[in-house]
Design a protein around this motif. Structure first.
Motif, PDB file in Angstrom:
ATOM      1  N   LYS A 151       0.837  -1.209   0.000  1.00 50.01           N
ATOM      2  CA  LYS A 151       0.000   0.000   0.000  1.00 50.01           C
ATOM      3  C   LYS A 151       0.871   1.258   0.000  1.00 50.01           C
ATOM      4  CE  LYS A 151      -4.096  -1.985   0.394  1.00 50.01           C
ATOM      5  NZ  LYS A 151      -5.159  -1.824  -0.637  1.00 50.01           N
ATOM      6  N   HIS A 152       2.110   1.131  -0.448  1.00 53.86           N
ATOM      7  CA  HIS A 152       3.067   2.245  -0.395  1.00 53.86           C
ATOM      8  C   HIS A 152       3.116   2.843   1.006  1.00 53.86           C
ATOM      9  CE1 HIS A 152       4.167   2.494  -4.675  1.00 53.86           C
ATOM     10  NE2 HIS A 152       2.929   2.069  -4.898  1.00 53.86           N
ATOM     11  N   ASN A 153       2.973   1.966   2.011  1.00 58.30           N
ATOM     12  CA  ASN A 153       3.045   2.340   3.420  1.00 58.30           C
ATOM     13  C   ASN A 153       2.018   3.391   3.811  1.00 58.30           C
ATOM     14  OD1 ASN A 153       5.253   0.551   4.032  1.00 58.30           O
ATOM     15  ND2 ASN A 153       6.561   1.972   2.909  1.00 58.30           N
ATOM     16  N   GLY A 154       0.828   3.279   3.202  1.00 62.73           N
ATOM     17  CA  GLY A 154      -0.284   4.128   3.603  1.00 62.73           C
ATOM     18  C   GLY A 154      -0.585   3.937   5.080  1.00 62.73           C
ATOM     19  N   LEU A 155      -0.858   5.030   5.774  1.00 58.38           N
ATOM     20  CA  LEU A 155      -0.986   5.015   7.230  1.00 58.38           C
ATOM     21  C   LEU A 155      -2.365   4.561   7.677  1.00 58.38           C
ATOM     22  CD1 LEU A 155       0.701   8.466   7.852  1.00 58.38           C
ATOM     23  CD2 LEU A 155       1.699   6.239   8.423  1.00 58.38           C
ATOM     24  N   THR A 156      -2.416   3.582   8.559  1.00 64.80           N
ATOM     25  CA  THR A 156      -3.639   3.218   9.267  1.00 64.80           C
ATOM     26  C   THR A 156      -3.617   3.898  10.629  1.00 64.80           C
ATOM     27  OG1 THR A 156      -2.669   1.275  10.322  1.00 64.80           O
ATOM     28  CG2 THR A 156      -3.635   0.967   8.120  1.00 64.80           C
ATOM     29  N   LEU A 157      -4.734   3.901  11.327  1.00 67.85           N
ATOM     30  CA  LEU A 157      -4.778   4.493  12.658  1.00 67.85           C
ATOM     31  C   LEU A 157      -3.874   3.732  13.619  1.00 67.85           C
ATOM     32  CD1 LEU A 157      -8.564   5.405  13.024  1.00 67.85           C
ATOM     33  CD2 LEU A 157      -6.695   6.720  11.989  1.00 67.85           C
ATOM     34  N   ASP A 158      -3.795   2.421  13.460  1.00 64.96           N
ATOM     35  CA  ASP A 158      -2.896   1.630  14.309  1.00 64.96           C
ATOM     36  C   ASP A 158      -1.440   2.043  14.079  1.00 64.96           C
ATOM     37  OD1 ASP A 158      -4.905   0.185  15.508  1.00 64.96           O
ATOM     38  OD2 ASP A 158      -4.727  -1.545  14.174  1.00 64.96           O
ATOM     39  N   MET A 159      -1.094   2.313  12.822  1.00 65.61           N
ATOM     40  CA  MET A 159       0.290   2.715  12.526  1.00 65.61           C
ATOM     41  C   MET A 159       0.645   4.030  13.200  1.00 65.61           C
ATOM     42  SD  MET A 159       0.590   1.640   8.515  1.00 65.61           S
ATOM     43  CE  MET A 159       2.295   2.128   8.276  1.00 65.61           C
ATOM     44  N   LEU A 160      -0.309   4.954  13.246  1.00 65.63           N
ATOM     45  CA  LEU A 160      -0.050   6.228  13.918  1.00 65.63           C
ATOM     46  C   LEU A 160       0.240   6.007  15.394  1.00 65.63           C
ATOM     47  CD1 LEU A 160      -2.802   8.460  12.267  1.00 65.63           C
ATOM     48  CD2 LEU A 160      -0.390   8.270  11.654  1.00 65.63           C
ATOM     49  N   ASP A 161      -0.549   5.161  16.036  1.00 70.02           N
ATOM     50  CA  ASP A 161      -0.297   4.847  17.446  1.00 70.02           C
ATOM     51  C   ASP A 161       1.037   4.129  17.615  1.00 70.02           C
ATOM     52  OD1 ASP A 161      -2.667   5.997  18.270  1.00 70.02           O
ATOM     53  OD2 ASP A 161      -3.777   4.109  18.362  1.00 70.02           O
ATOM     54  N   ASP A 162       1.358   3.240  16.672  1.00 65.84           N
ATOM     55  CA  ASP A 162       2.611   2.490  16.764  1.00 65.84           C
ATOM     56  C   ASP A 162       3.822   3.403  16.589  1.00 65.84           C
ATOM     57  OD1 ASP A 162       1.237   0.173  17.203  1.00 65.84           O
ATOM     58  OD2 ASP A 162       1.439  -0.603  15.166  1.00 65.84           O
ATOM     59  N   LEU A 163       3.708   4.417  15.731  1.00 64.37           N
ATOM     60  CA  LEU A 163       4.809   5.365  15.553  1.00 64.37           C
ATOM     61  C   LEU A 163       5.087   6.119  16.842  1.00 64.37           C
ATOM     62  CD1 LEU A 163       4.035   6.708  11.982  1.00 64.37           C
ATOM     63  CD2 LEU A 163       6.233   5.750  12.717  1.00 64.37           C
ATOM     64  N   ALA A 164       4.038   6.577  17.494  1.00 57.74           N
ATOM     65  CA  ALA A 164       4.212   7.276  18.768  1.00 57.74           C
ATOM     66  C   ALA A 164       4.820   6.357  19.816  1.00 57.74           C
ATOM     67  CB  ALA A 164       2.878   7.832  19.241  1.00 57.74           C
ATOM     68  N   ALA A 165       4.384   5.094  19.833  1.00 61.69           N
ATOM     69  CA  ALA A 165       4.929   4.121  20.783  1.00 61.69           C
ATOM     70  C   ALA A 165       6.403   3.846  20.494  1.00 61.69           C
ATOM     71  CB  ALA A 165       4.127   2.826  20.731  1.00 61.69           C
ATOM     72  N   ALA A 166       6.764   3.797  19.218  1.00 56.23           N
ATOM     73  CA  ALA A 166       8.163   3.575  18.842  1.00 56.23           C
ATOM     74  C   ALA A 166       9.031   4.752  19.277  1.00 56.23           C
ATOM     75  CB  ALA A 166       8.270   3.367  17.332  1.00 56.23           C
TER      76      ALA A 166
END
Length: 264
Positions: free
Chosen positions: A22-37
Motif C-alpha cells: 500500500k506504499h506504506n499508507g498510514l492506518t490508525l494503528d500505525m499512527l499509534d505504533d509510531l508514537a509508541a516507537a
C-alpha cells in the motif's frame, strides 16, 4: 506493531513503515505504533540515532482513507489533544520524534505524501532519493495538514512556500524540496548519507548531542530572554556529566573518546 518494524543495530534504531503493498499508507494503528516507537527510543539510553524509512518502493503515501474511514469514532477520539501535551494522536505520530533525545533521520524514497511528509518533516534530518516525489496532499481531500506540519515546516522554509504547497497540494521532486529547505540532502543512496551523518555524530558525546537537540527544540521560536536560561541550564548539566570529562580528556590527549550511555 504489525505494520511498523523496530530493530536496533549498532546503537541505531531502524523504524520502518511496513505496508509496502500500500506504499506504506498510514492506518490508525500505525499512527499509534509510531508514537509508541518514539517513546521506546526515547527511553533507550544506549541509542545514538534513529532512522525512519519505508519498506518497498515508497516512504509513505499518506493516510489510508479507505482503512481509516471505517473508524470514524476512533478518528474523533484521536483528534482530542492529550492531557499532557498540546498534541493529539495524529500530531503525536510525527512530533513525538522531537522528544527523542537522539538525532532522528527520515530516509525518503519513492512517494512521500500527506501524513508521510509530515512524519518526515518532524524528523531532525531528511535524506531523499533522487527519484522521490513529495506533496502536502491534504488539499486533494479538502483538508489541511494536521499531523504537526504547521510547527515543523515553519522551521524549514518560507511562509509563502508553505502556503503554496498546502493550498495546491502540488507534487514536487527531491531537488525542489532541497531548494526549499524541506530535505537535508538528495542522492542516489540516501541511506548511505544517513549512515555517514550518524558516524559523525557518534564521535561526539551523547549528552552533548541530546543537549543540542533540546537546546533548539526549546528555543527556536523564543527571544533571548527565554532562550538564554535554557542554554545555561543545559550547559551546567553537561559540565557536571561524565561524558564531558571523557570528551575533554580525549581532546587533550588527542585520542578517540569512548563515551558512556547518555545521561541527558
Amino acid at each position: 506493531m504489525s505494520n511498523i518494524s523496530y530493530e536496533v543495530r549498532d546503537q541505531v534504531a531502524h523504524v520502518r513503515l511496513n505496508r509496502p503493498e500500500k506504499h506504506n499508507g498510514l492506518t490508525l494503528d500505525m499512527l499509534d505504533d509510531l508514537a509508541a516507537a518514539a517513546d521506546r527510543a526515547a527511553k533507550d539510553r544506549s541509542l545514538r540515532a534513529v532512522i525512519i524509512s519505508g519498506e518497498g518502493d515508497s516512504f509513505c503515501s499518506g493516510l489510508d482513507f479507505a482503512s481509516a474511514g471505517k473508524e470514524q469514532g476512533r478518528i474523533m477520539r484521536m483528534l482530542v489533544p492529550k492531557k499532557t501535551s498540546a498534541a493529539n494522536n495524529f500530531q503525536n505520530a510525527g512530533w513525538a520524534w522531537r522528544n527523542v533525545p537522539v538525532p532522528v533521520i527520515a530516509v525518503i524514497t519513492g512517494h512521500c505524501y500527506g501524513g508521510g511528509l509530515q512524519i518526515a518533516l518532524a524528523a531532525d534530518f531528511r535524506y531523499a532519493s533522487s527519484d522521490a516525489d513529495l506533496s502536502i496532499l491534504e488539499a486533494k481531500w479538502g483538508l489541511i495538514p494536521d499531523m504537526s506540519l504547521s510547527a515543523s515546516i515553519a522551521q524549514l522554509t518560507s511562509i509563502d512556500v508553505a502556503k503554496r504547497l498546502t493550498m495546491t497540494g502540488e507534487m514536487f521532486n527531491a531537488e525542489q524540496a532541497l531548494d526549499w529547505g524541506l530535505v537535508s540532502g538528495v542522492s542516489d543512496d540516501p541511506f548511505a548519507d544517513a549512515d555517514a551523518l550518524i558516524e559523525q555524530i557518534k564521535q561526539r558525546s551523547p549528552d552533548a548531542v541530546a543537549a543540542s537537540k533540546a537546546l533548539f527544540e526549546n528555543t527556536w521560536y523564543n527571544g533571548s530572554r527565554l532562550s538564554f536560561p535554557v542554554e545555561q541550564t543545559l550547559q551546567v548539566r553537561l559540565l557536571r556529566g561524565k561524558n564531558h570529562t571523557i570528551a575533554r580528556n580525549a581532546g587533550l590527549k588527542k585520542e578517540k573518546p569512548s563515551f558512556g550511555e547518555r545521561q541527558i
